[in-house]
Design a protein around this motif. Structure first.
Motif, PDB file in Angstrom:
ATOM      1  N   LEU A  22       0.834  -1.205   0.000  1.00 35.94           N
ATOM      2  CA  LEU A  22       0.000   0.000   0.000  1.00 35.94           C
ATOM      3  C   LEU A  22       0.864   1.248   0.000  1.00 35.94           C
ATOM      4  O   LEU A  22       0.607   2.212  -0.735  1.00 35.94           O
ATOM      5  CB  LEU A  22      -0.908   0.014   1.234  1.00 35.94           C
ATOM      6  N   HIS A  23       1.883   1.226   0.847  1.00 34.37           N
ATOM      7  CA  HIS A  23       2.800   2.368   0.941  1.00 34.37           C
ATOM      8  C   HIS A  23       3.533   2.586  -0.373  1.00 34.37           C
ATOM      9  O   HIS A  23       3.606   3.718  -0.870  1.00 34.37           O
ATOM     10  CB  HIS A  23       3.783   2.117   2.084  1.00 34.37           C
ATOM     11  N   GLN A  24       4.063   1.526  -0.939  1.00 38.71           N
ATOM     12  CA  GLN A  24       4.856   1.657  -2.154  1.00 38.71           C
ATOM     13  C   GLN A  24       4.003   2.119  -3.342  1.00 38.71           C
ATOM     14  O   GLN A  24       4.470   2.880  -4.190  1.00 38.71           O
ATOM     15  CB  GLN A  24       5.525   0.325  -2.478  1.00 38.71           C
ATOM     16  N   LEU A  25       2.739   1.680  -3.394  1.00 39.26           N
ATOM     17  CA  LEU A  25       1.848   2.065  -4.489  1.00 39.26           C
ATOM     18  C   LEU A  25       1.093   3.360  -4.207  1.00 39.26           C
ATOM     19  O   LEU A  25       0.276   3.797  -5.023  1.00 39.26           O
ATOM     20  CB  LEU A  25       0.850   0.940  -4.758  1.00 39.26           C
ATOM     21  N   ASP A  26       1.350   3.966  -3.044  1.00 36.39           N
ATOM     22  CA  ASP A  26       0.737   5.246  -2.668  1.00 36.39           C
ATOM     23  C   ASP A  26      -0.788   5.152  -2.660  1.00 36.39           C
ATOM     24  O   ASP A  26      -1.495   6.033  -3.153  1.00 36.39           O
ATOM     25  CB  ASP A  26       1.197   6.351  -3.619  1.00 36.39           C
ATOM     26  N   LEU A  27      -1.309   4.076  -2.069  1.00 33.60           N
ATOM     27  CA  LEU A  27      -2.751   3.853  -1.996  1.00 33.60           C
ATOM     28  C   LEU A  27      -3.296   4.247  -0.624  1.00 33.60           C
ATOM     29  O   LEU A  27      -2.583   4.201   0.378  1.00 33.60           O
ATOM     30  CB  LEU A  27      -3.074   2.384  -2.256  1.00 33.60           C
ATOM     31  N   ASP A  28      -4.569   4.644  -0.596  1.00 30.34           N
ATOM     32  CA  ASP A  28      -5.200   4.994   0.668  1.00 30.34           C
ATOM     33  C   ASP A  28      -5.283   3.778   1.582  1.00 30.34           C
ATOM     34  O   ASP A  28      -5.526   2.647   1.135  1.00 30.34           O
ATOM     35  CB  ASP A  28      -6.620   5.521   0.430  1.00 30.34           C
ATOM     36  N   TYR A  29      -5.137   4.023   2.869  1.00 30.84           N
ATOM     37  CA  TYR A  29      -5.214   2.940   3.850  1.00 30.84           C
ATOM     38  C   TYR A  29      -6.582   2.276   3.839  1.00 30.84           C
ATOM     39  O   TYR A  29      -6.702   1.065   4.075  1.00 30.84           O
ATOM     40  CB  TYR A  29      -4.889   3.492   5.237  1.00 30.84           C
ATOM     41  N   ASP A  30      -7.655   3.035   3.518  1.00 30.80           N
ATOM     42  CA  ASP A  30      -8.992   2.440   3.555  1.00 30.80           C
ATOM     43  C   ASP A  30      -9.229   1.420   2.449  1.00 30.80           C
ATOM     44  O   ASP A  30     -10.292   0.803   2.387  1.00 30.80           O
ATOM     45  CB  ASP A  30     -10.083   3.508   3.547  1.00 30.80           C
ATOM     46  N   LYS A  31      -8.224   1.192   1.573  1.00 31.09           N
ATOM     47  CA  LYS A  31      -8.333   0.111   0.593  1.00 31.09           C
ATOM     48  C   LYS A  31      -8.483  -1.248   1.284  1.00 31.09           C
ATOM     49  O   LYS A  31      -9.008  -2.199   0.700  1.00 31.09           O
ATOM     50  CB  LYS A  31      -7.094   0.075  -0.306  1.00 31.09           C
ATOM     51  N   LEU A  32      -8.038  -1.341   2.539  1.00 26.54           N
ATOM     52  CA  LEU A  32      -8.129  -2.608   3.265  1.00 26.54           C
ATOM     53  C   LEU A  32      -9.488  -2.808   3.916  1.00 26.54           C
ATOM     54  O   LEU A  32      -9.797  -3.910   4.386  1.00 26.54           O
ATOM     55  CB  LEU A  32      -7.054  -2.680   4.354  1.00 26.54           C
ATOM     56  N   THR A  33     -10.321  -1.762   3.952  1.00 27.87           N
ATOM     57  CA  THR A  33     -11.544  -1.818   4.743  1.00 27.87           C
ATOM     58  C   THR A  33     -12.447  -2.986   4.351  1.00 27.87           C
ATOM     59  O   THR A  33     -12.980  -3.694   5.208  1.00 27.87           O
ATOM     60  CB  THR A  33     -12.332  -0.502   4.610  1.00 27.87           C
ATOM     61  N   ASN A  34     -12.641  -3.208   3.070  1.00 25.86           N
ATOM     62  CA  ASN A  34     -13.581  -4.238   2.618  1.00 25.86           C
ATOM     63  C   ASN A  34     -12.907  -5.531   2.177  1.00 25.86           C
ATOM     64  O   ASN A  34     -13.553  -6.396   1.589  1.00 25.86           O
ATOM     65  CB  ASN A  34     -14.440  -3.690   1.476  1.00 25.86           C
ATOM     66  N   LYS A  35     -11.618  -5.657   2.445  1.00 30.69           N
ATOM     67  CA  LYS A  35     -10.935  -6.903   2.110  1.00 30.69           C
ATOM     68  C   LYS A  35     -11.425  -8.018   3.027  1.00 30.69           C
ATOM     69  O   LYS A  35     -11.588  -7.824   4.229  1.00 30.69           O
ATOM     70  CB  LYS A  35      -9.414  -6.726   2.261  1.00 30.69           C
ATOM     71  N   ILE A  36     -11.674  -9.211   2.457  1.00 24.41           N
ATOM     72  CA  ILE A  36     -12.123 -10.345   3.250  1.00 24.41           C
ATOM     73  C   ILE A  36     -10.936 -11.282   3.476  1.00 24.41           C
ATOM     74  O   ILE A  36     -10.386 -11.856   2.546  1.00 24.41           O
ATOM     75  CB  ILE A  36     -13.258 -11.104   2.546  1.00 24.41           C
ATOM     76  N   TYR A  37     -10.542 -11.418   4.737  1.00 25.77           N
ATOM     77  CA  TYR A  37      -9.432 -12.295   5.107  1.00 25.77           C
ATOM     78  C   TYR A  37      -9.953 -13.658   5.553  1.00 25.77           C
ATOM     79  O   TYR A  37     -10.983 -13.727   6.229  1.00 25.77           O
ATOM     80  CB  TYR A  37      -8.650 -11.694   6.289  1.00 25.77           C
ATOM     81  N   PRO A  38      -9.259 -14.736   5.222  1.00 20.23           N
ATOM     82  CA  PRO A  38      -9.641 -16.028   5.799  1.00 20.23           C
ATOM     83  C   PRO A  38      -9.495 -15.957   7.322  1.00 20.23           C
ATOM     84  O   PRO A  38      -8.418 -15.619   7.832  1.00 20.23           O
ATOM     85  CB  PRO A  38      -8.635 -17.007   5.198  1.00 20.23           C
ATOM     86  N   TYR A  39     -10.576 -16.242   8.017  1.00 20.33           N
ATOM     87  CA  TYR A  39     -10.543 -16.161   9.481  1.00 20.33           C
ATOM     88  C   TYR A  39      -9.844 -17.388  10.059  1.00 20.33           C
ATOM     89  O   TYR A  39     -10.085 -18.505   9.590  1.00 20.33           O
ATOM     90  CB  TYR A  39     -11.972 -16.083  10.012  1.00 20.33           C
ATOM     91  N   PRO A  40      -8.958 -17.253  11.052  1.00 24.51           N
ATOM     92  CA  PRO A  40      -8.507 -16.027  11.688  1.00 24.51           C
ATOM     93  C   PRO A  40      -7.027 -15.754  11.387  1.00 24.51           C
ATOM     94  O   PRO A  40      -6.172 -15.842  12.287  1.00 24.51           O
ATOM     95  CB  PRO A  40      -8.699 -16.337  13.156  1.00 24.51           C
ATOM     96  N   VAL A  41      -6.652 -15.454  10.154  1.00 26.07           N
ATOM     97  CA  VAL A  41      -5.248 -15.205   9.844  1.00 26.07           C
ATOM     98  C   VAL A  41      -4.734 -14.012  10.643  1.00 26.07           C
ATOM     99  O   VAL A  41      -5.484 -13.066  10.935  1.00 26.07           O
ATOM    100  CB  VAL A  41      -5.032 -14.968   8.332  1.00 26.07           C
ATOM    101  N   GLY A  42      -3.452 -14.054  10.971  1.00 31.06           N
ATOM    102  CA  GLY A  42      -2.881 -12.994  11.788  1.00 31.06           C
ATOM    103  C   GLY A  42      -2.906 -11.628  11.130  1.00 31.06           C
ATOM    104  O   GLY A  42      -3.017 -10.603  11.803  1.00 31.06           O
ATOM    105  N   SER A  43      -2.821 -11.602   9.790  1.00 33.08           N
ATOM    106  CA  SER A  43      -2.727 -10.307   9.101  1.00 33.08           C
ATOM    107  C   SER A  43      -4.041  -9.533   9.098  1.00 33.08           C
ATOM    108  O   SER A  43      -4.090  -8.393   8.640  1.00 33.08           O
ATOM    109  CB  SER A  43      -2.225 -10.498   7.663  1.00 33.08           C
ATOM    110  N   ARG A  44      -5.125 -10.113   9.636  1.00 35.71           N
ATOM    111  CA  ARG A  44      -6.360  -9.344   9.801  1.00 35.71           C
ATOM    112  C   ARG A  44      -6.132  -8.118  10.669  1.00 35.71           C
ATOM    113  O   ARG A  44      -6.884  -7.137  10.582  1.00 35.71           O
ATOM    114  CB  ARG A  44      -7.453 -10.210  10.435  1.00 35.71           C
TER     115      ARG A  44
END
Length: 481
Positions: free
Chosen positions: A427-449
């Protein structure tokens, strides 16, 4: 090649030299790659740095896991068989060495791999084994060497730096004193404590990991203390009275003596400058470093430095970054300047401490306004299940007029934190807004959630404002009459 013997000469076959020469060979250039011995190929990372230290940490983690399992009825006793530990480490090195040997590099990339002492003998000339080589460009990837304590009595003491540790240590220390407070010192202190050594860590600073946030360093320090590492801040060795006794000072005042069986030093590194013939090639040195500009050029514009020789980011992936930028400059009329916007590093302790992007100090120096978001892992489901609730995520976000802001940098403390930060780094390298992660669906319960938690919390705060709630209520009622 006009009157040159090669298109490119690279001195040093560590991380920097392998990357520089390998790319040149891959695009069909005639490249000479030189290092002192065949075992020096692979450099510090393979022989005495990243690879052996991470193999040691892996073995030490097995011991820690076994001790943790005593809570559930497992019975264990004893210390590590250090001979078997070192045999495992060398096995791992040999596997990697197969793809970094002179024979492999010559066969795979078409490099002319030369074993011998290289010396600059002209502005575009290198002499090795009595043979003169010339090229329009020469790259110095000559690395660095560990610093040692220089105090009275030091000559009587064996100082195990990272190089000597993996080549000369043949027994598990009874009492290991580690001098330093950075990543290498913390990794070695934890590893040897887990293998069964008594460990005392002497740190001249006020805390561990000075280049990481204090909150992150505090989490690691508590873990080391809980595992039995004796940590002493503001403490230095003033002198040695014999091969196994150090006199200490704390805050400048005499602290008494400390006995030990072995001494490990992790207090930084020196760039290698002697024995290279730098003066014969017009390459100048200042304050122990090769003078190099932001485009990797030395004072001789035909000679460049990468890796530790560049004197800045002394990491293997630092060398990778240098080569990426240098080769852009060698192949393009538009030079690419050295920048640290997207750099990252990991301390491979348990838990890991992973830092990426810009630090608060860099942001202040640039005049960049930012806000700090700190997210505890105390109530994260994966952290609760796997027992690392003391972890923390720290993010630095820009302050835009609208939106959630960009990810400018941050630190995560957790098991496998180095893997978990990669999407934040992207996200940092591509200069994207942090809220891009808001609607991402992670497999529960991976640590990177945990990366998403602050983003969702911030989105919820905006969503549940007084006027937003009224608008949503109205929309629902109109839609569902």
């Amino acid at each position: 090649m006009a009157n040159y013997t090669h298109d490119l000469i690279v001195i040093g076959a560590g991380s920097g030299g392998l990357g520089a020469a390998g790319f040149g060979g891959a695009i069909g250039l005639q490249v000479a790659l030189i290092d002192k011995t065949s075992t020096d190929y692979g450099g510090e990372c393979l022989n005495s740095g990243c690879v052996p230290s991470k193999a040691l940490l892996h073995v030490a983690a097995q011991f820690a896991g076994a001790r943790e399992a005593t809570r559930f009825g497992l019975k264990i006793e004893g210390k590590a068989d250090f001979g078997r530990v070192m045999a495992y480490i060398r096995e791992r090195q040999d596997i990697i060495r197969e793809r970094e040997s002179p024979d492999y590099l010559q066969r795979e990339y078409g490099l002319e791999c030369i074993v011998g002492e290289a010396m600059l003998t002209g502005r575009r000339e290198v002499t090795v084994n009595g043979r003169k080589l010339t090229a329009p460009r020469i790259i110095l990837a000559t690395g660095s060497r560990p610093r040692h304590l220089e105090v009275p009595g030091a000559e009587a003491v064996t100082q195990y730096d990272n190089e000597r540790l993996f080549w000369e240590l043949d027994e598990l220390p009874d009492h290991l004193v580690v001098v330093g407070g950075g990543p290498n010192a913390c990794e070695m202190a934890q590893a040897f404590r887990r293998l069964g050594s008594k460990v005392t860590l002497l740190n001249r600073g006020e805390r561990l990991l000075q280049n990481d946030p204090p909150a992150a360093a505090a989490v690691l320090e508590q873990r080391l203390l809980a595992e039995g590492v004796d940590i002493r801040h503001h403490t230095e060795v003033s002198r040695f009275t014999d091969a196994h006794t150090a006199m200490l000072t704390r805050g400048g005042l005499a602290e008494g003596s400390l006995g030990f069986s072995h001494l490990a030093v992790a207090i930084g590194r020196h760039v290698r400058t002697s024995g290279l013939g730098l003066e014969l090639a017009g390459v100048h040195v200042k304050d122990g470093k090769i003078i190099t500009d932001e485009y990797y050029r030395t004072t001789n514009p035909a000679i460049f430095t990468v890796g530790d020789a560049y004197g800045r980011e002394m990491f293997s992936h630092g060398a990778e970054k240098h080569n990426t930028e240098l080769w852009t400059n060698l192949l393009s009329p538009v030079d690419r300047k050295h920048k640290l916007n997207n750099f990252s590093w990991v301390t491979f302790t348990d838990p890991e401490v992973a830092t990426f992007g810009l630090t608060p100090q860099q942001l202040v120096a640039r005049g960049t306004e930012y806000e700090t978001v700190e997210q505890s892992l105390e109530h994260d489901d994966r952290a609760v299940a796997a027992d690392y609730r003391e972890g923390v995520l720290i993010l630095y976000l820009s302050r835009p007029a609208f939106g959630s802001g960009k990810v400018l940098g941050g630190t995560l403390v957790a098991p496998a934190a180095g893997e978990m930060i990669q999407e934040l780094l992207l996200l940092h390298q591509l200069d994207l807004d942090y809220d891009k992660l808001t609607n991402k669906i992670y497999p529960y319960p991976v640590g990177s959630r945990i990366n998403q938690k602050p983003a969702r919390d911030r989105a919820q705060q905006r969503l549940l404002s007084k006027w937003t709630k009224k608008a949503l209520q109205l929309a629902y009622r109109l839609q569902n009459r």
